[in-house]
Design an enzyme around this catalytic site. Sequence first.
Site, PDB file in Angstrom:
ATOM      1  N   HIS A 106       0.826  -1.204   0.000  1.00 51.62           N
ATOM      2  CA  HIS A 106       0.000   0.000   0.000  1.00 51.62           C
ATOM      3  C   HIS A 106       0.862   1.256   0.000  1.00 51.62           C
ATOM      4  O   HIS A 106       0.602   2.197  -0.762  1.00 51.62           O
ATOM      5  CB  HIS A 106      -0.923   0.000   1.225  1.00 51.62           C
ATOM      6  CG  HIS A 106      -2.023  -1.001   1.129  1.00 51.62           C
ATOM      7  ND1 HIS A 106      -3.006  -1.139   2.086  1.00 51.62           N
ATOM      8  CD2 HIS A 106      -2.308  -1.928   0.177  1.00 51.62           C
ATOM      9  CE1 HIS A 106      -3.841  -2.097   1.735  1.00 51.62           C
ATOM     10  NE2 HIS A 106      -3.424  -2.603   0.586  1.00 51.62           N
ATOM     11  N   HIS A 165       1.422  -2.668   9.366  1.00 54.37           N
ATOM     12  CA  HIS A 165       2.826  -2.986   9.078  1.00 54.37           C
ATOM     13  C   HIS A 165       3.791  -2.431  10.129  1.00 54.37           C
ATOM     14  O   HIS A 165       3.459  -1.542  10.908  1.00 54.37           O
ATOM     15  CB  HIS A 165       3.245  -2.446   7.697  1.00 54.37           C
ATOM     16  CG  HIS A 165       2.516  -3.087   6.556  1.00 54.37           C
ATOM     17  ND1 HIS A 165       2.870  -4.306   6.037  1.00 54.37           N
ATOM     18  CD2 HIS A 165       1.455  -2.662   5.826  1.00 54.37           C
ATOM     19  CE1 HIS A 165       2.061  -4.611   5.035  1.00 54.37           C
ATOM     20  NE2 HIS A 165       1.181  -3.634   4.889  1.00 54.37           N
TER      21      HIS A 165
END
Length: 213
Positions: A106, A165
Amino acid sequence: YFVKLAWAWTLWLLLPFIALTTYQFARTKFLYGPTRSILVVLRRLSTLLVGTAVWFVCTELFTYIENLTGECSISGKVGEPRRLYATKRECHRDNGVWHGFDISGHCFLLSYCALMILEEVAVLEALPIDQNSKLRVVINVLFVSLCFLTTIWVFMFLCTALYFHDFSQKLLGVLIGLSSWYGTYRFWYLKPFSPGLPLPNIPLSSKKYSYSR
């Protein structure tokens, strides 16, 4: 799910924008004929093919690295031999949790798409077109749509940065996105055998000045 299709949304808005603005420049500013103008448009549209290749290669690389560095955590029955999983998909198929180095796709894609849109819409400042024409209305609608899409990408980038993340995975994703943008628009597209920049007749220094202004 919306961000997983980020490249598709960016592609389908940039395609008509690049085609229309490039054709208008070729006909009015460079005085090219219809055939040569179309060839210039096709050359500029190859930018989207390059972007698609960058997206595909990088996402496949991220998946490969995650599979290479990961292992599956799954609760099995007592006495059952432990099964080895080669990929994240196999692990998820058996309701397991895959632990690997997951580079943020992303962060990579959102930063790359946003920078690519900014590069392409900069052409609007010098576009020679009648303010009251229908073409101007179409181009303005595409421009506003691209600006709105960029706002969404920035918002989703912030959400990813805050909630998903590890820091190293996000940082590496952003660095790869920035490198992809720099390697194309600041290096390769300056060469003769390339898709070229949105404004091939304007020096790089002038473009930087228009951004800062």
